[in-house]
Design a protein around this motif. Sequence first.
Motif, PDB file in Angstrom:
ATOM      1  N   ARG A   1      -5.801 -26.994  -7.099  1.00  0.00           N
ATOM      2  CA  ARG A   1      -5.051 -26.386  -8.212  1.00  0.00           C
ATOM      3  C   ARG A   1      -3.822 -25.646  -7.683  1.00  0.00           C
ATOM      4  O   ARG A   1      -2.760 -25.716  -8.261  1.00  0.00           O
ATOM      5  N   ARG A   2      -3.987 -24.929  -6.564  1.00  0.00           N
ATOM      6  CA  ARG A   2      -2.863 -24.212  -5.973  1.00  0.00           C
ATOM      7  C   ARG A   2      -1.793 -25.205  -5.507  1.00  0.00           C
ATOM      8  O   ARG A   2      -0.605 -24.947  -5.634  1.00  0.00           O
ATOM      9  N   GLY A   3      -2.241 -26.310  -4.943  1.00  0.00           N
ATOM     10  CA  GLY A   3      -1.293 -27.319  -4.475  1.00  0.00           C
ATOM     11  C   GLY A   3      -0.497 -27.921  -5.610  1.00  0.00           C
ATOM     12  O   GLY A   3       0.699 -28.201  -5.489  1.00  0.00           O
ATOM     13  N   ARG A   4      -1.129 -28.150  -6.760  1.00  0.00           N
ATOM     14  CA  ARG A   4      -0.445 -28.719  -7.923  1.00  0.00           C
ATOM     15  C   ARG A   4       0.549 -27.717  -8.525  1.00  0.00           C
ATOM     16  O   ARG A   4       1.630 -28.073  -8.944  1.00  0.00           O
ATOM     17  N   SER A   5       0.136 -26.442  -8.580  1.00  0.00           N
ATOM     18  CA  SER A   5       1.015 -25.432  -9.179  1.00  0.00           C
ATOM     19  C   SER A   5       2.198 -25.115  -8.277  1.00  0.00           C
ATOM     20  O   SER A   5       3.256 -24.722  -8.747  1.00  0.00           O
TER      21      SER A   5
END
Length: 128
Positions: A122-126
């Motif tokens: 999720r952090r990578g996508r955001s």
Amino acid sequence: MIASLSVILICQLIGEVIVRGLRVPVPGPVVGLALLVVVLITRDRFPGLARGPLRDNAVEGTAKGMLAHLSLLFVPAGVGVVQQLDLLAQRGLAIFVILAASVLVTLVVTVGTFLITSRLMRRGRSAS
């Protein structure tokens, strides 16, 4: 089929030699399986290597035949359990508790790994 089985067993032997020679804490058959995967991928990328047991998916057919009869490999384990029924009767509760605890620990570690991985994803996508 014998030649294809020989390829599989030779890869396992090479894996055992590598593991014992380098004293790597990995089972030899796992290294041998990785070697077999590399051999099969290389064969697919370079058609000139598809000779003998490596052509016409012979190794794959032999492996599927072995997997179809994999249950036969559990017969010796079953015989061993039957031979040790007295020991199982004495220590059965302890074995059950250890098995249950190991299942719980495995589930907790798996859930933890999933949660950490999903948060990192999720952090990578955001961040993108």
